[in-house]
Design an enzyme around this catalytic site. Structure first.
Site, PDB file in Angstrom:
ATOM      1  N   PHE A  82       0.850  -1.185   0.000  1.00 40.13           N
ATOM      2  CA  PHE A  82       0.000   0.000   0.000  1.00 40.13           C
ATOM      3  C   PHE A  82       0.893   1.245   0.000  1.00 40.13           C
ATOM      4  CE2 PHE A  82      -2.879   3.169   1.783  1.00 40.13           C
ATOM      5  CZ  PHE A  82      -4.012   2.935   1.016  1.00 40.13           C
ATOM      6  N   ARG A 125     -12.082  -4.626  -7.967  1.00 39.33           N
ATOM      7  CA  ARG A 125     -11.979  -5.236  -6.642  1.00 39.33           C
ATOM      8  C   ARG A 125     -13.351  -5.302  -5.977  1.00 39.33           C
ATOM      9  NH1 ARG A 125      -8.561  -2.418  -1.774  1.00 39.33           N
ATOM     10  NH2 ARG A 125     -10.317  -0.987  -1.906  1.00 39.33           N
ATOM     11  N   ASP A 183       0.923  -4.371   8.892  1.00 40.77           N
ATOM     12  CA  ASP A 183      -0.193  -3.482   8.602  1.00 40.77           C
ATOM     13  C   ASP A 183      -1.435  -4.367   8.432  1.00 40.77           C
ATOM     14  OD1 ASP A 183      -2.137  -1.802   7.511  1.00 40.77           O
ATOM     15  OD2 ASP A 183      -0.657  -0.605   6.419  1.00 40.77           O
ATOM     16  N   TYR A 223     -11.659   2.479   9.580  1.00 37.00           N
ATOM     17  CA  TYR A 223     -12.850   2.775   8.771  1.00 37.00           C
ATOM     18  C   TYR A 223     -13.188   1.705   7.748  1.00 37.00           C
ATOM     19  CZ  TYR A 223      -9.011   4.697   5.922  1.00 37.00           C
ATOM     20  OH  TYR A 223      -7.829   4.871   5.255  1.00 37.00           O
ATOM     21  N   LYS A 224     -12.398   0.616   7.701  1.00 37.85           N
ATOM     22  CA  LYS A 224     -12.701  -0.442   6.732  1.00 37.85           C
ATOM     23  C   LYS A 224     -13.633  -1.450   7.403  1.00 37.85           C
ATOM     24  CE  LYS A 224      -8.615   0.676   4.122  1.00 37.85           C
ATOM     25  NZ  LYS A 224      -7.153   0.628   4.140  1.00 37.85           N
TER      26      LYS A 224
HETATM   27  C1  PLP Z   1      -6.397   1.764   3.899  1.00 37.18           C
HETATM   28  C2  PLP Z   1      -4.966   1.497   4.219  1.00 37.18           C
HETATM   29  C3  PLP Z   1      -4.204   2.440   4.890  1.00 37.18           C
HETATM   30  C4  PLP Z   1      -4.812   3.770   5.201  1.00 37.18           C
HETATM   31  O1  PLP Z   1      -3.977   4.680   5.797  1.00 37.18           O
HETATM   32  P1  PLP Z   1      -4.599   6.078   6.228  1.00 37.18           P
HETATM   33  O2  PLP Z   1      -3.514   6.724   6.987  1.00 37.18           O
HETATM   34  O3  PLP Z   1      -5.834   5.787   7.019  1.00 37.18           O
HETATM   35  O4  PLP Z   1      -4.984   6.819   5.004  1.00 37.18           O
HETATM   36  C5  PLP Z   1      -2.902   2.107   5.234  1.00 37.18           C
HETATM   37  N1  PLP Z   1      -2.377   0.904   4.894  1.00 37.18           N
HETATM   38  C6  PLP Z   1      -3.094  -0.016   4.218  1.00 37.18           C
HETATM   39  C7  PLP Z   1      -2.501  -1.327   3.878  1.00 37.18           C
HETATM   40  C8  PLP Z   1      -4.406   0.264   3.853  1.00 37.18           C
HETATM   41  O5  PLP Z   1      -5.106  -0.631   3.167  1.00 37.18           O
END
Ligand code: PLP
Length: 405
Positions: free
Chosen positions: A123, A364, A192, A217-218
């Site tokens: 990511f 996705r 992560d 938030y997911k």
């Molecule tokens: C969604 C996501 C993030 C989000 O990071 P934010 O700081 O909330 O924008 C980070 N790492 C991964 C792997 C994600 O899928």
């Protein structure tokens, strides 16, 4: 297939939980891995925080409503979902900021090593946060393909930073195996969990993980920009020092001392004043996911995704699956490669089937099992078949890219 879906829905032990979420009429929501649906209990809780705790009780609420303890309290509720002890997890800041804090902490714990190892295609924010530390001269970024990570673990690697469930493909890393390999090489590990937490069982302590971060938030349903969480294994709570030495992470924030002294526990990860509205919403989501249970959620999501694949086959849809075909090797999503992925995604959204597109060619679909029905799978597959067969996706309006996808 619709008949079979209805039978599966009738026998679904989680079916009743759909009612606990607001799923908009006419929408089949296959994007709960990006922004989870609103738990129906959230608006009332937010209203209570705003009108009573803030409106009436004002500053007293830091104590009387327990605001000051919320990062620790919500963290402790997230802990069992990810195989952590309650005092090892805190809810705070964004995933990006927590990455910065914990990558820095890990580097400081391995002063004779500088390399942070990750995989290309991780990511973006994970990779960018390493970049930022590299620009400060504190880190060296090394990327190695999945299959080559273990051999890239040289004696210069301070930290292995990986995303447990890949955001694009849904592929899982073997957390236990990679954590062990990193430790054998003298490195620390930071996982992560953004696409894992609340979607599937994670066993951080069972795997010996050092650090972890994840998103609120997911699958946790905390709402847009919800606070994230961070985990520090108990054995590192004393040694780990994070660089954002704000007053809320101080051992005694209200002593107003001129000199920083970190809190002894996981509170040291705090920086500034916690966002109470965001934490209140996150807490509702976490409580609901914990009530359902991650084992049951993962079991259902695997059934949903397998059923969706059967529905696609039944409809004669041939798409290039980039997720692992074995459901045990993937998180709660299926991704497909298609050169027209963007337009197909837009055409589906216009029909109320909300999945998402990931650049350049990934379609996705996330299967947040708390509120999806098997019937949604047959319907989504039917819409997809129609979009493809009629050439609907070729319309201009579906091919123009919006800024946020
Ligand atoms: C969604 C996501 C993030 C989000 O990071 P934010 O700081 O909330 O924008 C980070 N790492 C991964 C792997 C994600 O899928």
């Amino acid at each position: 297939m619709l008949d079979r879906a209805r039978v599966l829905d009738a026998g679904d032990p989680l079916a009743d939980y759909r009612e606990r979420f607001l799923v908009p009429e006419g929408v089949i929501y296959l994007d709960g891995n990006s922004l989870g649906c609103l738990p129906k209990a959230t608006p009332a809780r937010i209203e209570q925080v705003v009108r009573e705790e803030w409106g009436q009780d004002l500053i007293r609420s830091w104590n009387s409503a327990g605001w000051i303890d919320m990062p620790v309290r919500v963290g402790a509720k997230i802990a069992p979902l990810i195989g952590a002890q309650p005092h090892e997890v805190i809810a705070c800041d964004s995933t990006s900021v927590n990455l910065f804090k914990l990558i820095s902490a890990a580097l400081a714990m391995r002063p004779d090593r500088k390399v942070v190892l990750s995989e290309p295609g991780n990511f973006p924010t994970d990779l960018y946060m390493i970049d930022g530390l590299e620009k400060q001269g504190l880190a060296t970024r090394r990327l190695a393909e999945r299959g080559k990570l273990v051999e890239a673990l040289g004696d210069d690697v301070a930290l292995l930073l990986l995303t447990h469930t890949h955001y694009k493909t849904g592929e899982l890393f073997d957390m236990a195996e990679l954590t062990l390999a990193a430790h054998d090489a003298g490195a620390l590990v930071l996982w992560d969990l953004s696409h894992s937490g609340g979607a599937l069982p994670v066993d951080l302590n069972g795997c010996g993980a050092d650090f972890a971060v994840g998103c609120g938030y997911k699958y946790l349903g905390g709402g847009p920009g919800a606070p994230a969480y961070a985990f520090v294994a108990e054995r590192h709570l004393e040694a780990a020092q994070q660089p954002l030495t704000g007053w809320m992470g101080h051992a005694a924030p209200f002593a107003f001392s001129d000199d920083y002294a970190p809190a002894p526990g996981v509170e040291k990860l705090l920086c500034g004043t916690p966002p109470i509205l965001g934490l209140a919403a996150l807490e509702v989501g976490v409580d609901l996911i914990a009530e359902i249970g991650v084992e049951r959620l993962y079991a259902k999501s695997q059934k949903l995704s397998e059923f969706f694949r059967q529905c696609l086959a039944e409809q004669g849809i041939i798409l290039d699956l980039v997720s692992p075909i074995d459901p045990a090797q993937r998180g709660s999503q299926l991704s497909f490669r298609a050169s027209a992925a963007y337009a197909i995604c837009q055409a589906l959204i216009a029909r109320g089937v909300i999945g998402d597109f990931r650049d350049p060619d990934i379609l996705r679909f996330g299967f947040a099992p708390a509120y999806l029905r098997f019937e949604d799978m047959t319907e989504a597959a039917r819409h997809l078949a129609e979009v493809l067969e009629t050439g609907e996706w070729q319309r201009d309006e579906f091919r123009e890219r919006a800024a946020v996808t």
